[in-house]
Write a protein that holds these residues in place. Structure first.
Motif, PDB file in Angstrom:
ATOM      1  N   TYR A   1      14.197  -9.441 -39.189  1.00 24.21           N
ATOM      2  CA  TYR A   1      14.935  -8.959 -38.010  1.00 24.21           C
ATOM      3  C   TYR A   1      14.410  -9.602 -36.724  1.00 24.21           C
ATOM      4  O   TYR A   1      14.471  -9.010 -35.659  1.00 24.21           O
ATOM      5  CB  TYR A   1      14.868  -7.435 -37.899  1.00 24.21           C
ATOM      6  CG  TYR A   1      15.533  -6.719 -39.055  1.00 24.21           C
ATOM      7  CD1 TYR A   1      16.898  -6.513 -39.087  1.00 24.21           C
ATOM      8  CD2 TYR A   1      14.780  -6.253 -40.132  1.00 24.21           C
ATOM      9  CE1 TYR A   1      17.513  -5.848 -40.152  1.00 24.21           C
ATOM     10  CE2 TYR A   1      15.376  -5.600 -41.203  1.00 24.21           C
ATOM     11  CZ  TYR A   1      16.737  -5.398 -41.203  1.00 24.21           C
ATOM     12  OH  TYR A   1      17.335  -4.743 -42.267  1.00 24.21           O
ATOM     13  N   GLU A   2      13.928 -10.831 -36.840  1.00 19.54           N
ATOM     14  CA  GLU A   2      13.535 -11.573 -35.632  1.00 19.54           C
ATOM     15  C   GLU A   2      14.756 -11.888 -34.770  1.00 19.54           C
ATOM     16  O   GLU A   2      14.658 -11.941 -33.549  1.00 19.54           O
ATOM     17  CB  GLU A   2      12.823 -12.872 -36.023  1.00 19.54           C
ATOM     18  CG  GLU A   2      11.398 -12.679 -36.487  1.00 19.54           C
ATOM     19  CD  GLU A   2      10.692 -14.014 -36.650  1.00 19.54           C
ATOM     20  OE1 GLU A   2       9.629 -14.184 -36.036  1.00 19.54           O
ATOM     21  OE2 GLU A   2      11.202 -14.882 -37.381  1.00 19.54           O
TER      22      GLU A   2
ATOM     23  N   LYS B   1      18.388 -10.692 -33.413  1.00 21.78           N
ATOM     24  CA  LYS B   1      19.125  -9.444 -33.226  1.00 21.78           C
ATOM     25  C   LYS B   1      20.341  -9.377 -34.140  1.00 21.78           C
ATOM     26  O   LYS B   1      20.737  -8.307 -34.611  1.00 21.78           O
ATOM     27  CB  LYS B   1      19.560  -9.307 -31.770  1.00 21.78           C
ATOM     28  CG  LYS B   1      18.408  -9.199 -30.778  1.00 21.78           C
ATOM     29  CD  LYS B   1      18.930  -9.131 -29.349  1.00 21.78           C
ATOM     30  CE  LYS B   1      17.791  -9.109 -28.351  1.00 21.78           C
ATOM     31  NZ  LYS B   1      18.290  -9.071 -26.943  1.00 21.78           N
TER      32      LYS B   1
ATOM     33  N   GLU C   1      20.650 -10.149 -37.099  1.00 24.63           N
ATOM     34  CA  GLU C   1      20.384  -9.802 -38.495  1.00 24.63           C
ATOM     35  C   GLU C   1      20.773  -8.368 -38.823  1.00 24.63           C
ATOM     36  O   GLU C   1      21.153  -8.065 -39.955  1.00 24.63           O
ATOM     37  CB  GLU C   1      18.908 -10.044 -38.828  1.00 24.63           C
ATOM     38  CG  GLU C   1      18.576 -11.514 -39.009  1.00 24.63           C
ATOM     39  CD  GLU C   1      17.146 -11.744 -39.447  1.00 24.63           C
ATOM     40  OE1 GLU C   1      16.945 -12.167 -40.598  1.00 24.63           O
ATOM     41  OE2 GLU C   1      16.228 -11.506 -38.630  1.00 24.63           O
ATOM     42  N   TYR C   2      20.687  -7.474 -37.844  1.00 22.80           N
ATOM     43  CA  TYR C   2      21.078  -6.090 -38.102  1.00 22.80           C
ATOM     44  C   TYR C   2      22.556  -6.012 -38.502  1.00 22.80           C
ATOM     45  O   TYR C   2      22.924  -5.355 -39.479  1.00 22.80           O
ATOM     46  CB  TYR C   2      20.828  -5.229 -36.865  1.00 22.80           C
ATOM     47  CG  TYR C   2      19.367  -5.045 -36.524  1.00 22.80           C
ATOM     48  CD1 TYR C   2      18.634  -4.012 -37.102  1.00 22.80           C
ATOM     49  CD2 TYR C   2      18.726  -5.884 -35.616  1.00 22.80           C
ATOM     50  CE1 TYR C   2      17.290  -3.834 -36.798  1.00 22.80           C
ATOM     51  CE2 TYR C   2      17.388  -5.711 -35.296  1.00 22.80           C
ATOM     52  CZ  TYR C   2      16.676  -4.685 -35.889  1.00 22.80           C
ATOM     53  OH  TYR C   2      15.346  -4.506 -35.584  1.00 22.80           O
TER      54      TYR C   2
ATOM     55  N   TYR D   1      14.257  -1.684 -42.854  1.00 26.12           N
ATOM     56  CA  TYR D   1      14.424  -2.038 -41.444  1.00 26.12           C
ATOM     57  C   TYR D   1      13.239  -1.494 -40.644  1.00 26.12           C
ATOM     58  O   TYR D   1      12.635  -0.479 -41.006  1.00 26.12           O
ATOM     59  CB  TYR D   1      15.747  -1.493 -40.889  1.00 26.12           C
ATOM     60  CG  TYR D   1      15.938   0.003 -41.050  1.00 26.12           C
ATOM     61  CD1 TYR D   1      15.514   0.901 -40.066  1.00 26.12           C
ATOM     62  CD2 TYR D   1      16.553   0.532 -42.184  1.00 26.12           C
ATOM     63  CE1 TYR D   1      15.694   2.273 -40.208  1.00 26.12           C
ATOM     64  CE2 TYR D   1      16.737   1.897 -42.328  1.00 26.12           C
ATOM     65  CZ  TYR D   1      16.310   2.759 -41.349  1.00 26.12           C
ATOM     66  OH  TYR D   1      16.477   4.109 -41.490  1.00 26.12           O
TER      67      TYR D   1
ATOM     68  N   ARG E   1      17.263  -0.892 -32.286  1.00 26.44           N
ATOM     69  CA  ARG E   1      18.431  -1.653 -32.738  1.00 26.44           C
ATOM     70  C   ARG E   1      18.898  -1.238 -34.132  1.00 26.44           C
ATOM     71  O   ARG E   1      20.052  -1.470 -34.495  1.00 26.44           O
ATOM     72  CB  ARG E   1      18.120  -3.153 -32.720  1.00 26.44           C
ATOM     73  CG  ARG E   1      17.881  -3.712 -31.318  1.00 26.44           C
ATOM     74  CD  ARG E   1      17.862  -5.227 -31.308  1.00 26.44           C
ATOM     75  NE  ARG E   1      17.606  -5.721 -29.960  1.00 26.44           N
ATOM     76  CZ  ARG E   1      16.411  -6.083 -29.511  1.00 26.44           C
ATOM     77  NH1 ARG E   1      15.362  -6.023 -30.321  1.00 26.44           N
ATOM     78  NH2 ARG E   1      16.256  -6.514 -28.281  1.00 26.44           N
ATOM     79  N   HIS E   2      18.018  -0.634 -34.906  1.00 25.06           N
ATOM     80  CA  HIS E   2      18.414  -0.208 -36.243  1.00 25.06           C
ATOM     81  C   HIS E   2      19.499   0.864 -36.198  1.00 25.06           C
ATOM     82  O   HIS E   2      20.279   0.999 -37.146  1.00 25.06           O
ATOM     83  CB  HIS E   2      17.194   0.327 -37.007  1.00 25.06           C
ATOM     84  CG  HIS E   2      16.615   1.585 -36.429  1.00 25.06           C
ATOM     85  ND1 HIS E   2      15.809   1.588 -35.310  1.00 25.06           N
ATOM     86  CD2 HIS E   2      16.749   2.884 -36.813  1.00 25.06           C
ATOM     87  CE1 HIS E   2      15.448   2.834 -35.039  1.00 25.06           C
ATOM     88  NE2 HIS E   2      16.006   3.640 -35.929  1.00 25.06           N
TER      89      HIS E   2
ATOM     90  N   MET F   1      22.910  -0.588 -36.526  1.00 27.57           N
ATOM     91  CA  MET F   1      23.147  -1.017 -37.902  1.00 27.57           C
ATOM     92  C   MET F   1      23.515   0.176 -38.788  1.00 27.57           C
ATOM     93  O   MET F   1      24.468   0.116 -39.579  1.00 27.57           O
ATOM     94  CB  MET F   1      21.901  -1.711 -38.465  1.00 27.57           C
ATOM     95  CG  MET F   1      22.052  -2.187 -39.899  1.00 27.57           C
ATOM     96  SD  MET F   1      20.513  -2.846 -40.607  1.00 27.57           S
ATOM     97  CE  MET F   1      19.593  -1.314 -40.895  1.00 27.57           C
TER      98      MET F   1
END
Length: 283
Positions: free
Chosen positions: A171-172, A174, A176-177, A200, A207-208, A211
């Motif tokens: 999750y480097e 953003k 990717e979420y 996660y 940010r999770h 998602m």
């Protein structure tokens, strides 16, 4: 982005959370004899000597797996935790904790003749390390230097009756979420009975949450969420906890992991706690 190397974080509290759940999941799935295709979308190196310079630099295992290892005799009576520590002990060269196995080992060590394991790792250096691991050399394990999310979708549907997937990017980025949520939706469309474990990070930016809401809004049923917090979110920078989202968990898996983490959490910090709940579709 190919900067992330898990060796700097090997054996930390998030690994304990993720791999304890993964070990329990694989054991539960093995109760049935039908073949399983396992997929690890972000495999890493597969094995991490704790004396390595990268691992020693942050030493995160000292507040992760090490406190459990030091209390392994007391924890032996705990069914899931004791079994997990006994499995971990098989990877040590002596009584001291010297090595931490990554997800390829937790998945690959229990493979049966009829099972298959596909390991994706995009980072060229990490993939080279992965190729050195002593996993099954008889065709049951495939290593692919490729994007794991895209590679997973291309594999579907699999040839075996069952599918179990671990998705745990760094999750480097953003994005990717959102990519993880979209990938899960594609997996469900192609293999509705798939068992998928998504990891996660819990970070102050939160940010999770977007998602998780994206996944809920997709109408995906039978999702159980597990979150392990080791620090107060407002107290420190960096990752304060670890999250897991599990699609189609085996029967009683949620109770077993909740019981195990109730034993584990107090060993991971003064403010450590675990919370589990059905995110969608409680049975």
């Amino acid at each position: 982005m190919l900067a992330y190397q898990h060796a700097y974080h090997a054996g930390n509290f998030a690994d304990v959370h993720k791999h304890l759940a993964l070990h329990a999941l694989v054991q539960a799935l093995m109760h049935k004899s039908s073949a399983i295709s396992f997929v690890d979308t972000h495999a890493g190196r597969g094995r991490y000597p704790l004396t390595a310079a990268e691992t020693q630099r942050l030493g995160e295992y000292r507040t992760g797996v090490e406190p459990l290892w030091q209390r392994r005799r007391a924890l032996a009576a705990s069914p899931l935790v004791g079994d997990w520590l006994a499995a971990l002990a098989t990877q040590q060269t002596g009584p001291e904790l010297s090595c931490y196995p990554g997800s390829p080992w937790w998945l690959g060590s229990q493979l049966r003749t009829q099972d298959r394991l596909t390991l994706f790792e995009l980072h060229p250096g990490e993939h080279r390390h992965l190729a050195d691991q002593a996993l099954a050399a008889d065709g049951r394990v495939q290593r692919r230097q490729a994007d794991g999310l895209g590679g997973l979708v291309k594999l579907l549907p699999v040839s075996t009756p069952r599918l179990c997937v671990l998705i745990d990017p760094s999750y480097e980025r953003k994005a990717e979420y959102e990519e993880v949520a979209a990938t899960l939706a594609q997996v469900v469309r192609k293999v509705r009975h798939a068992v998928v474990l998504i990891w996660y990070p819990l970070l102050p930016a939160g940010r999770h949450q977007a998602m998780l809401e994206q996944i809920r809004e997709a109408g995906i049923p039978k999702l159980w969420r597990s979150e392990l917090q080791v620090r107060r979110p407002e107290a420190e920078r960096g990752m304060y906890g670890s999250g897991l989202l599990l699609l189609n968990p085996p029967w009683q898996f949620d109770d077993a992991l909740t019981t195990a983490l109730a034993r584990v959490a107090p060993l991971l910090g003064e403010h450590a706690s675990h919370h589990g709940e059905w995110w969608t579709g409680e049975p």
